[in-house]
Design a protein around this motif. Structure first.
Motif, PDB file in Angstrom:
ATOM      1  N   THR A 225       0.826  -1.189   0.000  1.00 32.40           N
ATOM      2  CA  THR A 225       0.000   0.000   0.000  1.00 32.40           C
ATOM      3  C   THR A 225       0.862   1.241   0.000  1.00 32.40           C
ATOM      4  O   THR A 225       2.013   1.234   0.407  1.00 32.40           O
ATOM      5  N   THR A 226       0.284   2.341  -0.465  1.00 36.16           N
ATOM      6  CA  THR A 226       0.983   3.616  -0.463  1.00 36.16           C
ATOM      7  C   THR A 226       0.210   4.605   0.374  1.00 36.16           C
ATOM      8  O   THR A 226      -1.013   4.549   0.466  1.00 36.16           O
ATOM      9  N   PRO A 227       0.920   5.560   1.022  1.00 37.20           N
ATOM     10  CA  PRO A 227       0.236   6.502   1.904  1.00 37.20           C
ATOM     11  C   PRO A 227      -0.736   7.388   1.144  1.00 37.20           C
ATOM     12  O   PRO A 227      -0.504   7.754  -0.008  1.00 37.20           O
ATOM     13  N   THR A 228      -1.823   7.735   1.814  1.00 39.02           N
ATOM     14  CA  THR A 228      -2.727   8.728   1.261  1.00 39.02           C
ATOM     15  C   THR A 228      -2.102  10.097   1.427  1.00 39.02           C
ATOM     16  O   THR A 228      -1.232  10.300   2.255  1.00 39.02           O
ATOM     17  N   THR A 229      -2.544  11.066   0.630  1.00 35.80           N
ATOM     18  CA  THR A 229      -1.998  12.416   0.716  1.00 35.80           C
ATOM     19  C   THR A 229      -3.135  13.390   0.955  1.00 35.80           C
ATOM     20  O   THR A 229      -3.766  13.881   0.012  1.00 35.80           O
ATOM     21  N   PRO A 230      -3.454  13.692   2.217  1.00 40.70           N
ATOM     22  CA  PRO A 230      -4.545  14.599   2.532  1.00 40.70           C
ATOM     23  C   PRO A 230      -4.166  16.043   2.234  1.00 40.70           C
ATOM     24  O   PRO A 230      -3.008  16.368   2.006  1.00 40.70           O
ATOM     25  N   ALA A 231      -5.151  16.914   2.273  1.00 43.72           N
ATOM     26  CA  ALA A 231      -4.894  18.333   2.114  1.00 43.72           C
ATOM     27  C   ALA A 231      -3.984  18.822   3.227  1.00 43.72           C
ATOM     28  O   ALA A 231      -3.998  18.300   4.332  1.00 43.72           O
TER      29      ALA A 231
ATOM     30  N   PRO B  59      -6.791  -3.033   5.536  1.00 46.33           N
ATOM     31  CA  PRO B  59      -6.985  -2.958   4.089  1.00 46.33           C
ATOM     32  C   PRO B  59      -6.892  -1.512   3.612  1.00 46.33           C
ATOM     33  O   PRO B  59      -7.113  -0.572   4.372  1.00 46.33           O
ATOM     34  N   GLY B  60      -6.571  -1.339   2.349  1.00 44.19           N
ATOM     35  CA  GLY B  60      -6.574  -0.021   1.748  1.00 44.19           C
ATOM     36  C   GLY B  60      -5.245   0.696   1.842  1.00 44.19           C
ATOM     37  O   GLY B  60      -4.255   0.151   2.335  1.00 44.19           O
ATOM     38  N   PRO B  61      -5.194   1.945   1.385  1.00 42.72           N
ATOM     39  CA  PRO B  61      -3.957   2.724   1.431  1.00 42.72           C
ATOM     40  C   PRO B  61      -3.481   2.912   2.870  1.00 42.72           C
ATOM     41  O   PRO B  61      -4.294   3.057   3.786  1.00 42.72           O
ATOM     42  N   ALA B  62      -2.172   2.918   3.068  1.00 43.11           N
ATOM     43  CA  ALA B  62      -1.617   3.147   4.405  1.00 43.11           C
ATOM     44  C   ALA B  62      -1.954   4.563   4.856  1.00 43.11           C
ATOM     45  O   ALA B  62      -1.704   5.524   4.121  1.00 43.11           O
ATOM     46  N   PRO B  63      -2.530   4.732   6.045  1.00 40.10           N
ATOM     47  CA  PRO B  63      -2.898   6.075   6.502  1.00 40.10           C
ATOM     48  C   PRO B  63      -1.660   6.964   6.668  1.00 40.10           C
ATOM     49  O   PRO B  63      -0.632   6.516   7.175  1.00 40.10           O
ATOM     50  N   ARG B  64      -1.776   8.210   6.249  1.00 40.67           N
ATOM     51  CA  ARG B  64      -0.680   9.161   6.446  1.00 40.67           C
ATOM     52  C   ARG B  64      -0.465   9.424   7.930  1.00 40.67           C
ATOM     53  O   ARG B  64       0.662   9.553   8.407  1.00 40.67           O
ATOM     54  N   PHE B  65      -1.567   9.531   8.691  1.00 40.82           N
ATOM     55  CA  PHE B  65      -1.505   9.810  10.123  1.00 40.82           C
ATOM     56  C   PHE B  65      -2.115   8.654  10.914  1.00 40.82           C
ATOM     57  O   PHE B  65      -3.071   8.014  10.471  1.00 40.82           O
ATOM     58  N   ALA B  66      -1.567   8.415  12.093  1.00 39.64           N
ATOM     59  CA  ALA B  66      -2.157   7.470  13.040  1.00 39.64           C
ATOM     60  C   ALA B  66      -1.875   7.978  14.444  1.00 39.64           C
ATOM     61  O   ALA B  66      -0.837   8.611  14.702  1.00 39.64           O
TER      62      ALA B  66
ATOM     63  N   VAL C  73       3.360  10.065  11.682  1.00 35.79           N
ATOM     64  CA  VAL C  73       3.269  10.678  10.362  1.00 35.79           C
ATOM     65  C   VAL C  73       4.094   9.812   9.419  1.00 35.79           C
ATOM     66  O   VAL C  73       5.307   9.674   9.597  1.00 35.79           O
ATOM     67  N   ASP C  74       3.427   9.182   8.484  1.00 42.82           N
ATOM     68  CA  ASP C  74       4.084   8.218   7.594  1.00 42.82           C
ATOM     69  C   ASP C  74       4.846   7.163   8.387  1.00 42.82           C
ATOM     70  O   ASP C  74       5.966   6.765   8.040  1.00 42.82           O
ATOM     71  N   GLY C  75       4.250   6.724   9.484  1.00 45.89           N
ATOM     72  CA  GLY C  75       4.805   5.633  10.275  1.00 45.89           C
ATOM     73  C   GLY C  75       5.800   6.031  11.339  1.00 45.89           C
ATOM     74  O   GLY C  75       6.223   5.188  12.139  1.00 45.89           O
ATOM     75  N   GLU C  76       6.189   7.321  11.406  1.00 42.86           N
ATOM     76  CA  GLU C  76       7.176   7.771  12.380  1.00 42.86           C
ATOM     77  C   GLU C  76       6.539   8.730  13.385  1.00 42.86           C
ATOM     78  O   GLU C  76       5.747   9.600  13.021  1.00 42.86           O
TER      79      GLU C  76
ATOM     80  N   ALA D 293      -4.904  14.828  20.026  1.00 40.40           N
ATOM     81  CA  ALA D 293      -4.132  14.409  18.848  1.00 40.40           C
ATOM     82  C   ALA D 293      -4.954  14.570  17.575  1.00 40.40           C
ATOM     83  O   ALA D 293      -4.419  14.972  16.527  1.00 40.40           O
ATOM     84  N   MET D 294      -6.257  14.280  17.645  1.00 40.73           N
ATOM     85  CA  MET D 294      -7.098  14.485  16.468  1.00 40.73           C
ATOM     86  C   MET D 294      -7.111  15.957  16.072  1.00 40.73           C
ATOM     87  O   MET D 294      -7.034  16.296  14.887  1.00 40.73           O
ATOM     88  N   ALA D 295      -7.184  16.860  17.053  1.00 41.27           N
ATOM     89  CA  ALA D 295      -7.188  18.288  16.752  1.00 41.27           C
ATOM     90  C   ALA D 295      -5.902  18.705  16.043  1.00 41.27           C
ATOM     91  O   ALA D 295      -5.923  19.571  15.157  1.00 41.27           O
ATOM     92  N   GLU D 296      -4.788  18.082  16.406  1.00 44.01           N
ATOM     93  CA  GLU D 296      -3.523  18.389  15.739  1.00 44.01           C
ATOM     94  C   GLU D 296      -3.543  17.917  14.286  1.00 44.01           C
ATOM     95  O   GLU D 296      -3.050  18.609  13.387  1.00 44.01           O
ATOM     96  N   VAL D 297      -4.131  16.761  14.024  1.00 44.86           N
ATOM     97  CA  VAL D 297      -4.239  16.286  12.640  1.00 44.86           C
ATOM     98  C   VAL D 297      -5.177  17.190  11.843  1.00 44.86           C
ATOM     99  O   VAL D 297      -4.918  17.489  10.668  1.00 44.86           O
TER     100      VAL D 297
END
Length: 289
Positions: A2-8, A97-104, A114-117, A211-215
């Motif tokens: 999978t590849t990371p999504t690229t949000p705004a 499943p699906g594209p790897a999330p940019r943020f977690a 952010v991208d796994g780090e 953390a959600m507010a930061e994203v």
């Protein structure tokens, strides 16, 4: 692969007007252990399951194949942010499943990946708040160990040097023990949550909603959706524009509700599928409005 999504990345421009962020708890909300599946139908009618986590060389967590397809669609059309109390190591075992999330969000908001780090700026913000606003982990851990009885305590663990939890024989847990712990912890700006066999003690400032507010700030998202099953998810659900909880779990058991929060009709792994349908429906409404 999978590849990371690229949000705004900003709140300006036409793309920001339609950016929906979905922050969802994982365990017993979207993914389920075998013990939590609650497959009430006849065996011949049970849904096909997809394993998304292996631990100690054994399958551990599942969702339905239908839920997997829904999650793939969700991850491609929104800023999907897995939001968990798990440590980074525990989260790393999950392959959604699906594209790897940019943020977690891991460790109940203690780490923003952010991208796994893990993001160092966020780590520093969290460390400052914990030092300034609540009792130390050492004090709380010492109390947990002193108050627990070896007759029912199985394990004691510290997660990411941020919070602590006990693994207990729940049937042997004395009535009122958790309530007493909650009162002791509240005076020190810590929260307590009982989830299955685990009793979590978490600093008050350590929240998924922060953390959600930061994203949201980083992506320019204009609409937030959330889901979760435990008291540690309550702040996340309250902070979102719309939210859902399953018909099982700590929130359901305590009768938790909010005007903008719905509850599933289904329980167990079927509730995860229902929540994903709610996310997609709400995200679609946001794009068309």
């Amino acid at each position: 692969m999978t590849t990371p999504t690229t949000p705004a990345t900003s709140a300006s421009g036409p793309a920001a007007a339609t950016v929906t962020l979905v922050a969802s708890d994982l365990d017993r909300t979207l993914i389920y252990s075998a013990a939590a599946l609650q497959l009430a139908m006849p065996d011949a009618e049970a849904p096909r399951l997809l394993c998304v986590e292996v631990y100690d060389h054994k399958p551990l967590s599942y969702l339905t194949e239908t839920a997997a397809a829904l999650l793939d669609e969700l991850a491609r059309t929104t800023v999907f942010v897995p939001t968990t109390t798990r440590t980074r190591e525990q989260y790393g075992r999950i392959h959604l499943p699906g594209p790897a999330p940019r943020f977690a969000i891991c460790a109940n908001g203690g780490h923003l990946l952010v991208d796994g780090e893990s993001d160092p700026d966020w780590q520093r913000q969290v460390a400052r708040r914990l030092a300034d606003e609540c009792a130390s982990l050492a004090e709380v851990r010492a109390h947990l160990l002193a108050a627990a009885d070896p007759a029912w305590l199985l394990k004691e663990r510290v997660a990411e040097d941020l919070f602590a939890y006990l693994v207990v024989e729940r049937p042997l847990l004395p009535e009122g023990w958790v309530k007493e712990l909650e009162e002791w912890a509240q005076a020190r700006n810590w929260t307590v949550s009982l989830q299955g066999r685990k009793i979590y003690a978490v600093p008050g400032p350590l929240t998924k909603s922060a953390a959600m507010a930061e994203v949201v700030r980083r992506t320019g998202a204009t609409r937030t959706l959330a889901a979760g099953d435990s008291l540690l998810d309550a702040d996340l659900l309250l902070a979102a524009d719309r939210a859902w909880r399953p018909a099982h779990g700590e929130l359901a058991d305590t009768g938790w509700s909010a005007p903008h929060a719905g509850a599933t009709a289904e329980r167990g792994v079927a509730a995860g599928e229902e929540i994903l349908r709610c996310f997609l429906r709400a995200a679609g409404e946001g794009r068309s409005s």
